[in-house]
Design an enzyme around this catalytic site. Structure first.
Site, mmCIF file in Angstrom:
data_model
loop_
_atom_site.group_PDB
_atom_site.id
_atom_site.type_symbol
_atom_site.label_atom_id
_atom_site.label_comp_id
_atom_site.label_asym_id
_atom_site.label_seq_id
_atom_site.Cartn_x
_atom_site.Cartn_y
_atom_site.Cartn_z
ATOM 1 N N ARG A 65 -15.361 -0.988 21.885
ATOM 2 C CA ARG A 65 -14.438 -2.102 21.672
ATOM 3 C C ARG A 65 -13.085 -1.645 22.217
ATOM 4 O O ARG A 65 -12.495 -0.711 21.694
ATOM 5 C CB ARG A 65 -14.375 -2.420 20.183
ATOM 6 C CG ARG A 65 -13.230 -3.259 19.761
ATOM 7 C CD ARG A 65 -13.297 -3.707 18.309
ATOM 8 N NE ARG A 65 -13.771 -2.698 17.366
ATOM 9 C CZ ARG A 65 -13.036 -1.686 16.922
ATOM 10 N NH1 ARG A 65 -11.822 -1.505 17.348
ATOM 11 N NH2 ARG A 65 -13.541 -0.835 16.055
ATOM 12 N N HIS A 83 -9.667 -2.847 15.789
ATOM 13 C CA HIS A 83 -10.674 -3.419 14.890
ATOM 14 C C HIS A 83 -10.300 -4.856 14.561
ATOM 15 O O HIS A 83 -11.109 -5.779 14.694
ATOM 16 C CB HIS A 83 -10.761 -2.578 13.626
ATOM 17 C CG HIS A 83 -11.349 -3.283 12.452
ATOM 18 N ND1 HIS A 83 -12.668 -3.686 12.414
ATOM 19 C CD2 HIS A 83 -10.795 -3.683 11.279
ATOM 20 C CE1 HIS A 83 -12.894 -4.308 11.257
ATOM 21 N NE2 HIS A 83 -11.777 -4.312 10.566
ATOM 22 N N TYR A 86 -5.420 6.727 15.739
ATOM 23 C CA TYR A 86 -6.597 7.580 15.595
ATOM 24 C C TYR A 86 -7.422 7.703 16.874
ATOM 25 O O TYR A 86 -8.352 8.484 16.914
ATOM 26 C CB TYR A 86 -7.476 7.079 14.434
ATOM 27 C CG TYR A 86 -7.860 5.617 14.519
ATOM 28 C CD1 TYR A 86 -8.949 5.211 15.280
ATOM 29 C CD2 TYR A 86 -7.123 4.642 13.848
ATOM 30 C CE1 TYR A 86 -9.296 3.882 15.375
ATOM 31 C CE2 TYR A 86 -7.469 3.305 13.937
ATOM 32 C CZ TYR A 86 -8.561 2.930 14.701
ATOM 33 O OH TYR A 86 -8.893 1.613 14.793
#
Lengths: 325, 370
Positions: B261, B265, B274
């Site tokens: 992706r 998110h 991250y």
């Protein structure tokens, strides 16, 4: 024709008659098939309807309820059994996030005509996690209906109404009274409507609201008090939607009330009933509403459960306090 | 011939190379030229939609939104592999797959704009609702597939979820039921490498997600999720198997579509905290859209002019969908009281009536936050 049945026999009799009438009704859960259920609530169904309608599932509560939701949305009428209500928690997400919400989420396109059956409550000397009464969890969730019967006749009629109901119904069976008495139950399907309370004993001094296994000790307390207090006992039967009219009507007649439930007190349905009385009938009120309930402690192991559960003496004591205010 | 599904779960199916040519020895799936171009068009539409949706959120014109860029190959090609009568159970990120299944773009926009009407699915669309709790839709798909089998139908049910979902009990319970009751279910894992900030390696110590199927008694297959031809092929075979399994095989399949992706998110998440930018760039080399585009150009199924025309067409389609969604009035407050139950219970009706009296007395302006 009628049969003289216990409450648990009324469950299997109701399932039997409803399954005969409607091919879409299927029963599923752990041990419900060949074994007929740990309490024999589904006894005989497997032989009669086979393993495609009476399905022994893997031991997986979320899987049972999650797949039942999918089945219900796809046009069947599943009646999943969770072996004890204390084991419903692994399925809690499926119950509140999906069973209760699917109609809303799909703007009415999909519905969950599922009846989740589970034995509930204490008083049978069961191990830990087998005696809870957590009906308040489900009452708090819009989209669900919640039923707790107290007699064999009602059990069959309410179960049939629940199966016919297009909304998900949490059908909690008070296992303490599964076999403690019998009653004449009509053959064939009949309905006891959801959402209607029953006055079990007429009286003029105080209204006592209760349901499930607490109905009988409450009636016993009422008999014991007969000489001094004229007690009206109202069995709510359906806890959601609640028969508010019956509560208010009875209270307006007596002006005093007590609520008896075996669930812990805090946040229990007794608090809701008290609030309804305050909001709807304050000017009829002669005394504070008394709550006679389980304690706000984890349900004890069985050496102490008799002390935990309201029994006739404690109920009578509470009723006296309410009346003597 | 042995099915493509009968393979070692860590042998990844690939048909289209990263440069858009057929992998050595691979044969392209049995798709008409028009279907291939249509798949490409849907992928372009999904990508542009996604970019515009993120932008709308940034401009405050839409609420939190879960982006899909990078996953178009997996979503569109798998949805294309279904037959007309089959059902699709999305998570909350399958805007592309839902589009193929017939959910208009403006519905997806409306939902993420906070309007329940976005969930109103057309009567004849075999599409289930968005599921936000992770993995919880998996047992629903199994249950529906099971019901369909009990009704002696011949339909397939595909359910989408991410790599994070494979850590949840509902994933395992759903897979277990599917194996035990041999339901016609295709489990489609969009392994996009991250469950918010937790990497795939932290979800499971299994070498692959596909291998988890072995534990439940049916096939698990890993596919390059950014290779639309491979995704189509694998999903198509899995769908066929649900309807017509060999004597010794079970109907369900777990497909692990390995992909990435590109974005966050959700728009509430900041992956730069991250995730390494190099990693994103590496995966962008596998982008399914230029990959399929090159292939279609090289094989003469598309011309540069077609690409341009499709680009313009999808831009117009998305702009129109945004206009339509934004021109929706705020729903009437009564809408929140509807559909909780088939028939509105008395106590809910009382609450609605009281609320309406308050609205009439004070006016909506007094009730709404500016």
């Amino acid at each position: 024709m009628t049969q003289n049945l216990t409450l648990v026999q009324a469950v299997s009799n109701g399932l039997h008659d409803k399954m005969a009438e409607d091919d879409d009704v299927i029963v599923m859960g752990e041990d419900v098939g060949k074994n007929g259920g740990v309490f024999r609530a589904t006894e005989g169904l497997y032989d009669e309807y086979g393993d495609e309608r009476v399905i022994d599932t893997p031991l997986a509560e979320s899987g049972i309820i999650g797949t039942a939701i999918g089945m219900a949305a796809y046009g069947l009428k599943p009646v999943p059994e969770i072996q004890f209500s204390g084991f419903m928690y692994p399925a809690f997400d499926q119950i509140v996030s999906h069973a209760a919400r699917l109609r809303t989420r799909s703007r009415g396109k999909y519905e969950v005509p599922m009846v989740l059956r589970a034995p509930m409550g204490g008083g049978i000397r069961a191990p830990e996690s087998h005696s809870e009464s957590k009906e308040a969890f489900y009452i708090h969730e819009a989209g669900l209906k919640v039923v707790i019967p107290s007699t064999p006749h009602d059990t069959k009629g309410l179960l049939i109404s629940a199966i016919d109901d297009p909304d998900p119904v949490i059908f909690l069976e008070p296992k303490k009274i599964y076999r403690s008495f019998r009653e004449e139950v009509p053959d064939g399907t009949y309905e006891v409507p959801l959402g209607e309370a029953a006055v079990r004993r007429e009286g003029t001094d105080i209204s006592v609201f209760t349901w499930g296994a607490m109905t009988r000790p409450t009636l016993e307390a009422a008999e014991d008090l007969e000489e001094e207090i004229d007690v009206e006992v109202v069995d709510l039967r359906t806890l959601s939607p609640l028969d508010t009219d019956a509560i208010v009507e009875s209270f307006q007649k007596t002006g005093r009330a007590a609520v008896v439930h075996e669930a812990p007190r805090t946040g229990g349905l007794g608090a809701e009933i008290t609030a309804i009385i305050q909001e709807e009938a304050l000017l009829y009120q002669e005394a504070p509403v008394k709550r006679i309930t389980g304690f706000d402690v984890p349900y004890p192991l069985y050496a102490l459960e008799d002390y935990y559960l309201p029994e006739p003496a404690r109920i009578a004591h509470g009723i006296r306090e309410a009346v003597d205010f | 011939m042995t099915s493509i599904l009968h393979r070692d779960p860590d042998s990844r199916v690939r048909i289209l190379d990263e440069d858009g040519s057929l992998v050595d020895g691979a044969t392209e799936p049995d798709l008409e030229d028009e279907q291939l171009v249509e798949m490409y068009r849907y992928m372009k539409l999904s990508r542009h939609f996604d970019q515009r949706a993120v932008s709308l959120q940034r401009q405050g014109r839409m609420g939190t939104y879960p982006p899909l860029s990078g996953q178009e190959g997996a979503q569109i090609a798998s949805a294309f592999a279904l037959d007309d009568e089959d059902w699709l159970f999305p998570s909350y990120r399958e805007h592309g797959a839902a589009l193929v299944q017939g959910l208009p773009l403006e519905q997806t926009l409306l939902y993420w704009m906070g309007n329940e009407e976005g969930n109103a699915i057309a009567e004849d669309t075999n599409l289930f609702t968005v599921a936000v709790p992770i993995a919880s839709q998996i047992p629903h798909a199994v249950g529906a597939a099971w019901a369909s089998k009990l009704k002696d139908e011949d339909k397939s049910f595909i359910v989408y979820f991410g790599d994070g979902a494979t850590s949840e009990g509902d994933f395992h319970e759903g897979m277990n039921f599917a194996g035990v009751f041999d339901t016609p279910t295709v489990f489609f894992c969009n392994n996009n490498q991250w469950a918010i900030s937790v990497p795939r390696e932290r979800q499971t110590a299994s070498k692959t997600i596909a291998q988890k199927a072995t534990a439940y008694g049916f096939d698990g297959v890993q596919v390059d999720g950014m290779d639309p031809l491979a995704v189509y092929q694998v999903t198509r075979e899995a769908v066929k198997k649900t309807k017509d399994p060999e004597e010794d095989e079970l109907r369900p399949t777990l497909i692990e579509a390995v992909q990435y992706r590109f974005g966050a998110h959700t728009t509430a998440d900041d992956p730069t905290v991250y995730r390494d930018e190099d990693e994103v760039e590496r995966w962008k080399q596998k982008d399914p859209i230029p990959r399929l585009e090159t292939y279609l150009l090289d094989t003469g199924r598309l011309t540069e002019a077609d690409v341009e025309a499709i680009t313009e067409e999808v831009e117009t389609a998305v702009a129109d969908a945004i206009d339509t969604a934004e021109s929706h009035e705020r729903p009437e407050p009564t809408a929140m009281f509807e559909h909780a139950y088939e028939t509105m219970p008395e106590h809910v009706r009382d609450q609605l009536e009281t609320f309406e009296t308050i609205r009439e007395t004070y006016g909506d302006d007094a009730l709404l936050e500016e």
